[in-house]
Design a protein around this motif. Structure first.
Motif, PDB file in Angstrom:
ATOM      1  N   ASP A   1       0.844  -1.190   0.000  1.00  0.00           N
ATOM      2  CA  ASP A   1       0.000   0.000   0.000  1.00  0.00           C
ATOM      3  C   ASP A   1       0.879   1.241   0.000  1.00  0.00           C
ATOM      4  O   ASP A   1       1.846   1.321   0.765  1.00  0.00           O
ATOM      5  CB  ASP A   1      -0.892   0.029   1.241  1.00  0.00           C
ATOM      6  CG  ASP A   1      -2.015  -0.986   1.183  1.00  0.00           C
ATOM      7  OD1 ASP A   1      -2.321  -1.482   0.085  1.00  0.00           O
ATOM      8  OD2 ASP A   1      -2.584  -1.297   2.248  1.00  0.00           O
ATOM      9  N   GLY A   2       0.565   2.210  -0.854  1.00  0.00           N
ATOM     10  CA  GLY A   2       1.329   3.446  -0.872  1.00  0.00           C
ATOM     11  C   GLY A   2       1.503   3.989  -2.274  1.00  0.00           C
ATOM     12  O   GLY A   2       0.995   3.444  -3.259  1.00  0.00           O
ATOM     13  N   ALA A   3       2.221   5.086  -2.370  1.00  0.00           N
ATOM     14  CA  ALA A   3       2.435   5.767  -3.644  1.00  0.00           C
ATOM     15  C   ALA A   3       3.548   5.083  -4.431  1.00  0.00           C
ATOM     16  O   ALA A   3       4.609   4.790  -3.878  1.00  0.00           O
ATOM     17  CB  ALA A   3       2.793   7.234  -3.401  1.00  0.00           C
ATOM     18  N   PRO A   4       3.334   4.832  -5.721  1.00  0.00           N
ATOM     19  CA  PRO A   4       4.405   4.245  -6.545  1.00  0.00           C
ATOM     20  C   PRO A   4       5.468   5.277  -6.869  1.00  0.00           C
ATOM     21  O   PRO A   4       5.180   6.487  -6.955  1.00  0.00           O
ATOM     22  CB  PRO A   4       3.661   3.804  -7.804  1.00  0.00           C
ATOM     23  CG  PRO A   4       2.504   4.750  -7.907  1.00  0.00           C
ATOM     24  CD  PRO A   4       2.089   5.039  -6.489  1.00  0.00           C
ATOM     25  N   LEU A   5       6.682   4.809  -7.053  1.00  0.00           N
ATOM     26  CA  LEU A   5       7.795   5.681  -7.397  1.00  0.00           C
ATOM     27  C   LEU A   5       8.075   5.607  -8.896  1.00  0.00           C
ATOM     28  O   LEU A   5       7.965   4.530  -9.498  1.00  0.00           O
ATOM     29  CB  LEU A   5       9.052   5.282  -6.618  1.00  0.00           C
ATOM     30  CG  LEU A   5       8.964   5.423  -5.096  1.00  0.00           C
ATOM     31  CD1 LEU A   5      10.211   4.832  -4.455  1.00  0.00           C
ATOM     32  CD2 LEU A   5       8.794   6.880  -4.708  1.00  0.00           C
ATOM     33  N   PRO A   6       8.437   6.716  -9.522  1.00  0.00           N
ATOM     34  CA  PRO A   6       8.753   6.707 -10.960  1.00  0.00           C
ATOM     35  C   PRO A   6       9.879   5.728 -11.262  1.00  0.00           C
ATOM     36  O   PRO A   6      10.870   5.652 -10.520  1.00  0.00           O
ATOM     37  CB  PRO A   6       9.189   8.149 -11.233  1.00  0.00           C
ATOM     38  CG  PRO A   6       8.568   8.957 -10.139  1.00  0.00           C
ATOM     39  CD  PRO A   6       8.567   8.064  -8.937  1.00  0.00           C
ATOM     40  N   GLY A   7       9.730   4.992 -12.330  1.00  0.00           N
ATOM     41  CA  GLY A   7      10.787   4.099 -12.776  1.00  0.00           C
ATOM     42  C   GLY A   7      10.882   2.793 -12.025  1.00  0.00           C
ATOM     43  O   GLY A   7      11.704   1.935 -12.368  1.00  0.00           O
TER      44      GLY A   7
ATOM     45  N   SER B   1      -1.232  12.029 -10.981  1.00  0.00           N
ATOM     46  CA  SER B   1      -0.180  12.712 -10.221  1.00  0.00           C
ATOM     47  C   SER B   1      -0.143  12.283  -8.762  1.00  0.00           C
ATOM     48  O   SER B   1       0.834  12.555  -8.052  1.00  0.00           O
ATOM     49  CB  SER B   1      -0.390  14.230 -10.299  1.00  0.00           C
ATOM     50  OG  SER B   1      -1.662  14.588  -9.765  1.00  0.00           O
ATOM     51  N   ARG B   2      -1.201  11.607  -8.311  1.00  0.00           N
ATOM     52  CA  ARG B   2      -1.257  11.153  -6.919  1.00  0.00           C
ATOM     53  C   ARG B   2      -1.793   9.739  -6.851  1.00  0.00           C
ATOM     54  O   ARG B   2      -2.675   9.430  -6.041  1.00  0.00           O
ATOM     55  CB  ARG B   2      -2.129  12.091  -6.086  1.00  0.00           C
ATOM     56  CG  ARG B   2      -1.529  13.473  -5.879  1.00  0.00           C
ATOM     57  CD  ARG B   2      -2.281  14.237  -4.822  1.00  0.00           C
ATOM     58  NE  ARG B   2      -1.632  15.509  -4.531  1.00  0.00           N
ATOM     59  CZ  ARG B   2      -2.035  16.344  -3.577  1.00  0.00           C
ATOM     60  NH1 ARG B   2      -3.086  16.034  -2.842  1.00  0.00           N
ATOM     61  NH2 ARG B   2      -1.398  17.474  -3.364  1.00  0.00           N
ATOM     62  N   ALA B   3      -1.263   8.876  -7.672  1.00  0.00           N
ATOM     63  CA  ALA B   3      -1.703   7.484  -7.699  1.00  0.00           C
ATOM     64  C   ALA B   3      -1.247   6.766  -6.435  1.00  0.00           C
ATOM     65  O   ALA B   3      -0.203   7.077  -5.855  1.00  0.00           O
ATOM     66  CB  ALA B   3      -1.142   6.786  -8.930  1.00  0.00           C
ATOM     67  N   MET B   4      -2.037   5.793  -6.024  1.00  0.00           N
ATOM     68  CA  MET B   4      -1.725   4.995  -4.845  1.00  0.00           C
ATOM     69  C   MET B   4      -1.939   3.517  -5.154  1.00  0.00           C
ATOM     70  O   MET B   4      -2.878   3.158  -5.872  1.00  0.00           O
ATOM     71  CB  MET B   4      -2.613   5.401  -3.666  1.00  0.00           C
ATOM     72  CG  MET B   4      -2.448   6.846  -3.216  1.00  0.00           C
ATOM     73  SD  MET B   4      -0.850   7.162  -2.420  1.00  0.00           S
ATOM     74  CE  MET B   4      -1.097   6.346  -0.849  1.00  0.00           C
ATOM     75  N   MET B   5      -1.081   2.675  -4.618  1.00  0.00           N
ATOM     76  CA  MET B   5      -1.260   1.237  -4.712  1.00  0.00           C
ATOM     77  C   MET B   5      -2.043   0.764  -3.498  1.00  0.00           C
ATOM     78  O   MET B   5      -1.777   1.190  -2.379  1.00  0.00           O
ATOM     79  CB  MET B   5       0.093   0.523  -4.754  1.00  0.00           C
ATOM     80  CG  MET B   5       0.934   0.864  -5.959  1.00  0.00           C
ATOM     81  SD  MET B   5       2.512  -0.069  -5.975  1.00  0.00           S
ATOM     82  CE  MET B   5       3.369   0.678  -4.570  1.00  0.00           C
ATOM     83  N   ARG B   6      -3.000  -0.128  -3.738  1.00  0.00           N
ATOM     84  CA  ARG B   6      -3.765  -0.717  -2.653  1.00  0.00           C
ATOM     85  C   ARG B   6      -3.833  -2.232  -2.847  1.00  0.00           C
ATOM     86  O   ARG B   6      -4.106  -2.710  -3.945  1.00  0.00           O
ATOM     87  CB  ARG B   6      -5.191  -0.152  -2.617  1.00  0.00           C
ATOM     88  CG  ARG B   6      -5.268   1.350  -2.368  1.00  0.00           C
ATOM     89  CD  ARG B   6      -4.703   1.718  -1.018  1.00  0.00           C
ATOM     90  NE  ARG B   6      -4.876   3.130  -0.718  1.00  0.00           N
ATOM     91  CZ  ARG B   6      -4.075   3.804   0.104  1.00  0.00           C
ATOM     92  NH1 ARG B   6      -3.051   3.190   0.675  1.00  0.00           N
ATOM     93  NH2 ARG B   6      -4.290   5.084   0.344  1.00  0.00           N
ATOM     94  N   LEU B   7      -3.609  -2.972  -1.777  1.00  0.00           N
ATOM     95  CA  LEU B   7      -3.722  -4.424  -1.801  1.00  0.00           C
ATOM     96  C   LEU B   7      -4.986  -4.832  -1.057  1.00  0.00           C
ATOM     97  O   LEU B   7      -5.348  -4.210  -0.049  1.00  0.00           O
ATOM     98  CB  LEU B   7      -2.509  -5.078  -1.145  1.00  0.00           C
ATOM     99  CG  LEU B   7      -1.146  -4.784  -1.771  1.00  0.00           C
ATOM    100  CD1 LEU B   7      -0.045  -5.459  -0.959  1.00  0.00           C
ATOM    101  CD2 LEU B   7      -1.091  -5.242  -3.219  1.00  0.00           C
ATOM    102  N   ASP B   8      -5.668  -5.868  -1.552  1.00  0.00           N
ATOM    103  CA  ASP B   8      -6.839  -6.358  -0.827  1.00  0.00           C
ATOM    104  C   ASP B   8      -6.995  -7.848  -1.041  1.00  0.00           C
ATOM    105  O   ASP B   8      -6.360  -8.445  -1.906  1.00  0.00           O
ATOM    106  CB  ASP B   8      -8.102  -5.584  -1.223  1.00  0.00           C
ATOM    107  CG  ASP B   8      -8.561  -5.856  -2.640  1.00  0.00           C
ATOM    108  OD1 ASP B   8      -8.860  -7.022  -2.959  1.00  0.00           O
ATOM    109  OD2 ASP B   8      -8.634  -4.908  -3.444  1.00  0.00           O
ATOM    110  N   ASP B   9      -7.860  -8.423  -0.217  1.00  0.00           N
ATOM    111  CA  ASP B   9      -8.106  -9.861  -0.249  1.00  0.00           C
ATOM    112  C   ASP B   9      -9.495 -10.162  -0.803  1.00  0.00           C
ATOM    113  O   ASP B   9     -10.165 -11.092  -0.356  1.00  0.00           O
ATOM    114  CB  ASP B   9      -7.973 -10.453   1.161  1.00  0.00           C
ATOM    115  CG  ASP B   9      -6.611 -10.166   1.776  1.00  0.00           C
ATOM    116  OD1 ASP B   9      -5.612 -10.338   1.070  1.00  0.00           O
ATOM    117  OD2 ASP B   9      -6.563  -9.768   2.960  1.00  0.00           O
TER     118      ASP B   9
END
Length: 214
Positions: A81-87, A105-113
């Protein structure tokens, strides 16, 4: 013209915009295809984050991430979970869906079950759909070798959002279920051998020469 190219109904002659993110789905034969793809991109500057779903029977995501980092020369890790980094390259952990939320510009990764889709968790469809909603026409989706049809509904969402979809061709695929389904339903922008795919992606990130159209 090959059978695969003839069925890529959504092929476009217009130039493709530089992607703001790349999503990749793969299954059977995926590790070999990914190695070929990333080896061809070693010298390419890709500022966009790359998100990957690879169907794995058990949680080898850390091992897969280390392997990809070695062959690609790019920072690679299991997604959290969190913001992805460029590259950076992010590998969805086995047993959890990876979703992308927010704005480009403010994408976030989220994990779920959440429930499995296409008998898969993580599912390519989940990643592709969510990334299409976030990045729209700035998304590049790659559907690589694999059995089944995971990625088909996701590819439809990417196409509807104006994104670009590249499917691996049948000859270079160990299993043409996943890319074949995308091609058969007309969602592929182009169909390419895995050795050519990297060259095409690299061309999307080259600076445009002054006086020349993109």
């Amino acid at each position: 013209m090959t059978k695969e190219n003839a069925k890529a109904k959504s092929s476009k002659s217009a130039a493709i915009a530089q992607p703001r993110a790349i999503v990749i789905g793969a299954s059977a034969g995926g590790p070999e295809a990914l190695a070929t793809l990333f080896e061809s991109l070693v010298d390419c500057n890709i500022p966009a984050p790359i998100f990957l779903v690879l169907h794995m029977p058990t949680d080898f995501s850390a091992m897969v991430a280390a392997y990809i980092e070695r062959v690609s020369g790019r920072p690679t890790s299991t997604a959290t979970d969190g913001a992805p980094l460029p590259g950076h390259i992010y590998v969805a952990p086995a047993g959890r869906h990876l979703r992308i939320t927010g704005r480009p510009s403010r994408a976030m990764m989220r994990l779920d079950d959440g429930d499995s889709e296409n008998f898969c968790r993580p599912a390519v469809d989940v990643l592709f759909r969510s990334a299409a909603a976030t990045y729209g026409h700035g998304l590049l989706a790659l559907v690589l070798t694999g059995t089944g049809h995971d990625g088909l509904a996701g590819a439809a969402a990417v196409a509807a959002a104006g994104g670009t979809i590249i499917a691996q061709d049948e000859k270079s695929s160990a299993a043409w279920g996943m890319p074949g389904a995308v091609v058969e339903h007309g969602h592929a922008t182009m169909v390419l051998p895995i050795k050519v795919m990297g060259l095409k992606i690299a061309s999307l990130f080259r600076p445009v020469e002054p006086g020349r159209a993109a």
